[in-house]
Scaffold this motif. Structure first.
Motif, PDB file in Angstrom:
ATOM      1  N   VAL A   1       0.837  -1.207   0.000  1.00  0.00           N
ATOM      2  CA  VAL A   1       0.000   0.000   0.000  1.00  0.00           C
ATOM      3  C   VAL A   1       0.869   1.253   0.000  1.00  0.00           C
ATOM      4  CG1 VAL A   1      -1.634   1.349   1.370  1.00  0.00           C
ATOM      5  CG2 VAL A   1      -1.996  -1.105   1.080  1.00  0.00           C
ATOM      6  N   VAL A   2       1.914   1.260   0.807  1.00  0.00           N
ATOM      7  CA  VAL A   2       2.815   2.425   0.872  1.00  0.00           C
ATOM      8  C   VAL A   2       3.484   2.657  -0.475  1.00  0.00           C
ATOM      9  CG1 VAL A   2       4.957   3.295   1.887  1.00  0.00           C
ATOM     10  CG2 VAL A   2       3.212   2.275   3.356  1.00  0.00           C
ATOM     11  N   ILE A   3       3.963   1.583  -1.108  1.00  0.00           N
ATOM     12  CA  ILE A   3       4.598   1.721  -2.424  1.00  0.00           C
ATOM     13  C   ILE A   3       3.595   2.248  -3.440  1.00  0.00           C
ATOM     14  CG2 ILE A   3       5.674   0.471  -4.330  1.00  0.00           C
ATOM     15  CD1 ILE A   3       6.798  -1.491  -2.247  1.00  0.00           C
ATOM     16  N   GLY A   4       2.393   1.671  -3.453  1.00  0.00           N
ATOM     17  CA  GLY A   4       1.372   2.113  -4.398  1.00  0.00           C
ATOM     18  C   GLY A   4       0.972   3.557  -4.186  1.00  0.00           C
ATOM     19  N   ALA A   5       0.828   3.965  -2.917  1.00  0.00           N
ATOM     20  CA  ALA A   5       0.457   5.350  -2.616  1.00  0.00           C
ATOM     21  C   ALA A   5       1.546   6.320  -3.052  1.00  0.00           C
ATOM     22  CB  ALA A   5       0.182   5.499  -1.116  1.00  0.00           C
ATOM     23  N   ALA A   6       2.822   5.941  -2.833  1.00  0.00           N
ATOM     24  CA  ALA A   6       3.936   6.811  -3.230  1.00  0.00           C
ATOM     25  C   ALA A   6       3.989   6.967  -4.747  1.00  0.00           C
ATOM     26  CB  ALA A   6       5.253   6.229  -2.712  1.00  0.00           C
ATOM     27  N   VAL A   7       3.788   5.870  -5.455  1.00  0.00           N
ATOM     28  CA  VAL A   7       3.792   5.920  -6.922  1.00  0.00           C
ATOM     29  C   VAL A   7       2.671   6.812  -7.429  1.00  0.00           C
ATOM     30  CG1 VAL A   7       3.414   4.553  -9.012  1.00  0.00           C
ATOM     31  CG2 VAL A   7       4.889   3.672  -7.191  1.00  0.00           C
ATOM     32  N   PHE A   8       1.483   6.652  -6.881  1.00  0.00           N
ATOM     33  CA  PHE A   8       0.335   7.457  -7.325  1.00  0.00           C
ATOM     34  C   PHE A   8       0.560   8.942  -7.019  1.00  0.00           C
ATOM     35  CE2 PHE A   8      -3.801   9.422  -6.351  1.00  0.00           C
ATOM     36  CZ  PHE A   8      -4.401   9.288  -7.594  1.00  0.00           C
ATOM     37  N   ALA A   9       1.093   9.235  -5.824  1.00  0.00           N
ATOM     38  CA  ALA A   9       1.294  10.629  -5.425  1.00  0.00           C
ATOM     39  C   ALA A   9       2.314  11.321  -6.327  1.00  0.00           C
ATOM     40  CB  ALA A   9       1.742  10.691  -3.962  1.00  0.00           C
ATOM     41  N   ILE A  10       3.451  10.672  -6.579  1.00  0.00           N
ATOM     42  CA  ILE A  10       4.498  11.309  -7.384  1.00  0.00           C
ATOM     43  C   ILE A  10       4.068  11.427  -8.845  1.00  0.00           C
ATOM     44  CG2 ILE A  10       6.876  11.070  -8.209  1.00  0.00           C
ATOM     45  CD1 ILE A  10       7.525   9.672  -5.566  1.00  0.00           C
ATOM     46  N   SER A  11       3.415  10.388  -9.355  1.00  0.00           N
ATOM     47  CA  SER A  11       3.028  10.407 -10.774  1.00  0.00           C
ATOM     48  C   SER A  11       1.956  11.450 -11.067  1.00  0.00           C
ATOM     49  CB  SER A  11       2.535   9.026 -11.204  1.00  0.00           C
ATOM     50  OG  SER A  11       1.346   8.668 -10.524  1.00  0.00           O
ATOM     51  N   ASN A  12       1.182  11.821 -10.068  1.00  0.00           N
ATOM     52  CA  ASN A  12       0.095  12.787 -10.271  1.00  0.00           C
ATOM     53  C   ASN A  12       0.354  14.128  -9.592  1.00  0.00           C
ATOM     54  OD1 ASN A  12      -2.396  11.301 -11.630  1.00  0.00           O
ATOM     55  ND2 ASN A  12      -1.440   9.855 -10.206  1.00  0.00           N
ATOM     56  N   LEU A  13       1.582  14.331  -9.108  1.00  0.00           N
ATOM     57  CA  LEU A  13       1.901  15.561  -8.382  1.00  0.00           C
ATOM     58  C   LEU A  13       1.735  16.800  -9.258  1.00  0.00           C
ATOM     59  CD1 LEU A  13       2.943  16.723  -5.703  1.00  0.00           C
ATOM     60  CD2 LEU A  13       5.278  16.430  -6.590  1.00  0.00           C
ATOM     61  N   SER A  14       2.043  16.662 -10.530  1.00  0.00           N
ATOM     62  CA  SER A  14       1.976  17.818 -11.432  1.00  0.00           C
ATOM     63  C   SER A  14       0.554  18.332 -11.614  1.00  0.00           C
ATOM     64  CB  SER A  14       2.562  17.452 -12.801  1.00  0.00           C
ATOM     65  OG  SER A  14       3.924  17.094 -12.676  1.00  0.00           O
ATOM     66  N   PHE A  15      -0.436  17.464 -11.406  1.00  0.00           N
ATOM     67  CA  PHE A  15      -1.827  17.894 -11.541  1.00  0.00           C
ATOM     68  C   PHE A  15      -2.268  18.766 -10.365  1.00  0.00           C
ATOM     69  CE2 PHE A  15      -1.574  14.113 -14.149  1.00  0.00           C
ATOM     70  CZ  PHE A  15      -2.231  14.508 -15.303  1.00  0.00           C
ATOM     71  N   ILE A  16      -1.556  18.633  -9.243  1.00  0.00           N
ATOM     72  CA  ILE A  16      -1.905  19.402  -8.048  1.00  0.00           C
ATOM     73  C   ILE A  16      -1.132  20.707  -7.994  1.00  0.00           C
ATOM     74  CG2 ILE A  16      -1.930  19.386  -5.521  1.00  0.00           C
ATOM     75  CD1 ILE A  16      -2.209  16.358  -5.653  1.00  0.00           C
ATOM     76  N   SER A  17       0.174  20.613  -8.271  1.00  0.00           N
ATOM     77  CA  SER A  17       1.014  21.820  -8.207  1.00  0.00           C
ATOM     78  C   SER A  17       2.176  21.680  -9.184  1.00  0.00           C
ATOM     79  CB  SER A  17       1.549  22.016  -6.783  1.00  0.00           C
ATOM     80  OG  SER A  17       2.480  23.076  -6.747  1.00  0.00           O
ATOM     81  N   ALA A  18       2.428  22.738  -9.931  1.00  0.00           N
ATOM     82  CA  ALA A  18       3.563  22.757 -10.854  1.00  0.00           C
ATOM     83  C   ALA A  18       4.790  23.384 -10.204  1.00  0.00           C
ATOM     84  CB  ALA A  18       3.204  23.528 -12.121  1.00  0.00           C
ATOM     85  N   GLY A  19       4.670  23.808  -8.942  1.00  0.00           N
ATOM     86  CA  GLY A  19       5.758  24.508  -8.278  1.00  0.00           C
ATOM     87  C   GLY A  19       6.594  23.636  -7.371  1.00  0.00           C
ATOM     88  N   THR A  20       6.788  22.395  -7.696  1.00  0.00           N
ATOM     89  CA  THR A  20       7.634  21.500  -6.895  1.00  0.00           C
ATOM     90  C   THR A  20       8.778  20.993  -7.761  1.00  0.00           C
ATOM     91  OG1 THR A  20       6.583  19.386  -7.435  1.00  0.00           O
ATOM     92  CG2 THR A  20       5.530  20.731  -5.734  1.00  0.00           C
ATOM     93  N   PRO A  21       9.882  20.540  -7.138  1.00  0.00           N
ATOM     94  CA  PRO A  21      11.020  20.023  -7.925  1.00  0.00           C
ATOM     95  C   PRO A  21      10.671  18.783  -8.730  1.00  0.00           C
ATOM     96  CG  PRO A  21      11.666  20.503  -5.652  1.00  0.00           C
ATOM     97  CD  PRO A  21      10.176  20.587  -5.705  1.00  0.00           C
ATOM     98  N   PHE A  22       9.554  18.152  -8.416  1.00  0.00           N
ATOM     99  CA  PHE A  22       9.195  16.892  -9.077  1.00  0.00           C
ATOM    100  C   PHE A  22       8.009  17.053 -10.030  1.00  0.00           C
ATOM    101  CE2 PHE A  22      10.731  16.131  -4.744  1.00  0.00           C
ATOM    102  CZ  PHE A  22      11.913  15.462  -5.021  1.00  0.00           C
ATOM    103  N   SER A  23       7.623  18.280 -10.292  1.00  0.00           N
ATOM    104  CA  SER A  23       6.472  18.542 -11.158  1.00  0.00           C
ATOM    105  C   SER A  23       6.924  18.977 -12.541  1.00  0.00           C
ATOM    106  CB  SER A  23       5.576  19.627 -10.551  1.00  0.00           C
ATOM    107  OG  SER A  23       5.160  19.266  -9.257  1.00  0.00           O
TER     108      SER A  23
END
Length: 440
Positions: A165-187
């Motif tokens: 669950v932790v791995i899946g949640a981390a993958v989903f969060a990082i892969s969709n981070l750009s949809f939430i904010s473009a102002g992060t180093p990973f977006s």
């Protein structure tokens, strides 16, 4: 963003999530079959797609709760369709969700590539959808089916589920981070960047989950092999201990027999007769009466018979032990030790002592060695891979007795069968005899 980002249609996402569930359902042990599975899966597809479409325009605050409900629907589809535990269903639901995210993202990235160079007509879009979804999910199915136990169950534990669950949640969060904010180093800031990030992160996440799955699978295989080897060794050690104990008992028999000779000189005939009768009856309870022609089998049968007498179980034997004289000692102790232990354990649960019955047969049939061990049985026999399902709650650490018997038999080309006939449980072992060597 300079490019116009067209997000993945929700109906495509729903289809990907449903197909990912179908991939895992097809390789797991089924609970629903035939038209029931078809109908239930069809209804699940409609509900999954309809839910995602209806929640498309919800505020961003409802996005995560909506996705959690979607994953819950995937869990429900897998859990109801398959004969697995809730922990297993949760584990496969997370993996199916990440697989669906990857397939949907990759398909839409290719779609966007063609859209950036001109309009994509409906036919091309449909072809891309069918070809990419079909190809990727078939590849996932071919890879996954190699690493699912034959039982269709992995018996996931809580710690393993939460790691997934932790791995899946981390993958989903990082892969969709750009949809939430473009102002992060990973977006990403542009459509192409965002699609690339999402697809690459999903690929990496699926690879990590697959590597973790292989590790769990290998651990299960090693655990089962170790358990079987431990049973083999324990049975041999039990045989050695039984042999030593019976030798001591037999030594005592000789002493008692000498005492009987002395007692026969008793003057009072009635007293002498009564006393001798008591002593002889006691001796019969401990004397190694099993004379089958094989000392290993004699020792095991005598040892198990002492346990049977203690618990009011009647053990009868019709065996030609000479047929086992070319068989390895460990093989004999494994087969008969485990089989009799299982039979005794079950018979101890029978309330009526008159029904506590075990019968052992060893004979030759058309150049085959036949071993048949039967015990009185109440209830309905449930089989899994041809062996009874363990009734113990801890399936991870139990159920290896009969597996060790089958392992011992199959490694030497023998066959094992289990049947229920009326109120009798029957374990039958057929072993070919070649060049006077018994291959077990």
């Amino acid at each position: 963003m300079n490019d116009v980002l067209i997000d993945i249609p929700r109906i495509y996402t729903g289809l990907a999530e449903w197909l990912a569930c179908i991939v895992y359902i097809s390789i797991l042990k089924k609970q629903l079959k035939g038209w029931k599975l078809f109908s239930f899966a069809g209804a699940a597809l409609f509900i999954q797609a309809a839910f995602l479409v209806l929640t498309k325009d919800l505020p961003i605050a409802f996005w995560i709760p909506a996705m959690m409900i979607a994953i819950g629907m995937m869990f429900f589809l897998i859990y109801i369709s398959c004969d697995i535990t809730a922990l297993d269903a949760g584990y496969y639901s997370v993996r199916a969700f990440v697989a669906a995210e990857l397939v949907a993202s990759l398909q839409w990235q290719i779609h966007y590539f063609f859209a950036a160079n001109g309009e994509v007509d409906m036919l091309l879009e449909f072809v891309l959808l069918v070809v990419i979804y079909g190809f990727l999910f078939i590849i996932i199915w071919l890879i996954e089916k190699r690493y699912v136990p034959k039982t269709g169950k992995l018996n996931i534990r809580h710690r393993e589920l939460w790691s997934t669950v932790v791995i899946g949640a981390a993958v989903f969060a990082i892969s969709n981070l750009s949809f939430i904010s473009a102002g992060t180093p990973f977006s990403g800031q542009y459509a192409t960047e965002i699609l690339n990030i999402r697809t690459l992160v999903d690929i990496g996440g699926l690879a990590i989950l697959f590597a973790y799955h292989i590790q769990l699978y290998d651990l299960r295989v090693r655990h089962e092999l170790k358990a079987v080897q431990n049973i083999l060794q324990n049975q041999y050690e039990q045989y050695q201990q039984s042999k030593e104990s019976i030798e001591l008992v037999n030594y005592k028999y000789h002493d008692l027999k000498n005492q009987i000779i002395a007692l026969k000189a008793e003057v009072d005939p009635e007293k002498r007769k009564s006393f001798l009768t008591v002593m002889e009856d006691e001796i019969k309870s401990f004397e190694a009466q099993n004379k089958t022609g094989n000392h290993v089998l004699d020792t095991l049968l005598t040892s198990k018979n002492l346990i049977c007498m203690k618990h009011g179980i009647t053990l009868t034997t019709v065996a030609d032990g000479t047929l086992l004289n070319d068989m390895d000692v460990i093989d004999i102790s494994t087969i008969f030790g485990n089989a009799l232990d299982n039979a005794i354990e079950y018979e101890m649960k029978i309330d009526d002592e008159e029904k506590r019955l075990i019968h052992v047969s060893v004979f030759e049939q058309k150049n085959f060695l036949m071993i048949r061990i039967e015990n009185y049985f109440e209830g309905r026999l449930e089989l899994e891979e041809g062996l009874p399902v363990t009734t113990k709650k801890d399936t991870f650490n139990h159920g290896y007795g009969l597996k060790s018997i089958r392992y011992t038999v199959q490694k030497n080309d023998g066959v094992v069968s289990v049947n229920q006939k009326n109120n009798w449980f029957e374990l039958k072992i057929l072993i070919p005899k070649l060049n006077k060597k018994i291959i077990l």
